[in-house]
Design an enzyme around this catalytic site. Structure first.
Site, mmCIF file in Angstrom:
data_model
loop_
_atom_site.group_PDB
_atom_site.id
_atom_site.type_symbol
_atom_site.label_atom_id
_atom_site.label_comp_id
_atom_site.label_asym_id
_atom_site.label_seq_id
_atom_site.Cartn_x
_atom_site.Cartn_y
_atom_site.Cartn_z
ATOM 1 N N GLY A 1 37.162 32.932 35.253
ATOM 2 C CA GLY A 1 37.520 33.270 33.876
ATOM 3 C C GLY A 1 36.358 33.104 32.912
ATOM 4 O O GLY A 1 36.113 33.953 32.046
ATOM 5 N N CYS A 2 35.629 32.016 33.059
ATOM 6 C CA CYS A 2 34.509 31.734 32.154
ATOM 7 C C CYS A 2 33.389 32.754 32.348
ATOM 8 O O CYS A 2 32.720 33.135 31.393
ATOM 9 C CB CYS A 2 34.006 30.311 32.367
ATOM 10 N N THR A 3 33.187 33.180 33.580
ATOM 11 C CA THR A 3 32.175 34.195 33.862
ATOM 12 C C THR A 3 32.584 35.521 33.230
ATOM 13 O O THR A 3 31.751 36.192 32.591
ATOM 14 C CB THR A 3 31.964 34.348 35.378
ATOM 15 N N ALA B 1 32.017 35.197 29.420
ATOM 16 C CA ALA B 1 30.595 35.195 29.067
ATOM 17 C C ALA B 1 29.983 36.585 29.247
ATOM 18 O O ALA B 1 29.209 37.051 28.401
ATOM 19 C CB ALA B 1 29.849 34.175 29.921
#
Length: 151
Positions: A43-45, A48
């Site tokens: 999710g964070c990738t 970003a």
């Protein structure tokens, strides 16, 4: 609890190179300050990379994008290099900004309760006040929603 119109909590924390970054450094510029749980997670990738793909559009609007997590500066360097992230990543292992912005919260996953960073985005205006709070954002649509909001 932070609310729209309040002064955004000030902080000075290291970016991925270890250089101190303060919120006050960006007075006169709108800021997208997004808090995320962890570098190199799916999710964070996605989140970003979506900000990276939209980075020029944010620059054209004179908007500074800043991501904050508990990860180390070394982790941020690897994350930014791996995905060509052009914006500022701030390391907050002591949870200074994370707690000041109220994003360190109880989370439930697979029936297990733990404390962690709840993915939240703040838009801070040119005077350093909170203009918009976006709690529990979706990683893949967050950047597009902000650009739509900014018009």
């Amino acid at each position: 609890m932070l609310e729209v119109g309040m002064k955004a909590p000030e902080f000075t924390l290291p970016d991925k190179e270890g250089n101190p970054v303060s919120l006050k450094d960006f007075l006169g510029k709108k800021i997208v300050l997004y808090f995320y749980p962890r570098d190199n997670t799916p999710g964070c990738t996605k989140q970003a990379c979506a900000f990276a793909e939209s980075y020029n559009a944010f620059c054209e609007k004179n908007v500074q994008v800043i991501g904050i997590s508990k990860d180390s500066t070394a982790s941020h360097v690897k994350f930014a290099d791996k995905y060509n992230l052009p914006f500022i990543l701030i390391s907050d292992p002591g949870r200074v900004a994370i707690e000041a912005y109220g994003v360190w919260q109880e989370k439930k996953m697979c029936g297990k309760v733990s404390m962690g960073v709840v993915r939240t985005t703040f838009i801070i205006n040119e005077e350093g006040n909170i203009e918009k709070i976006m709690p529990k954002v979706k990683p893949d649509t967050n950047a597009a929603e902000i650009l739509e909001y900014l018009g």
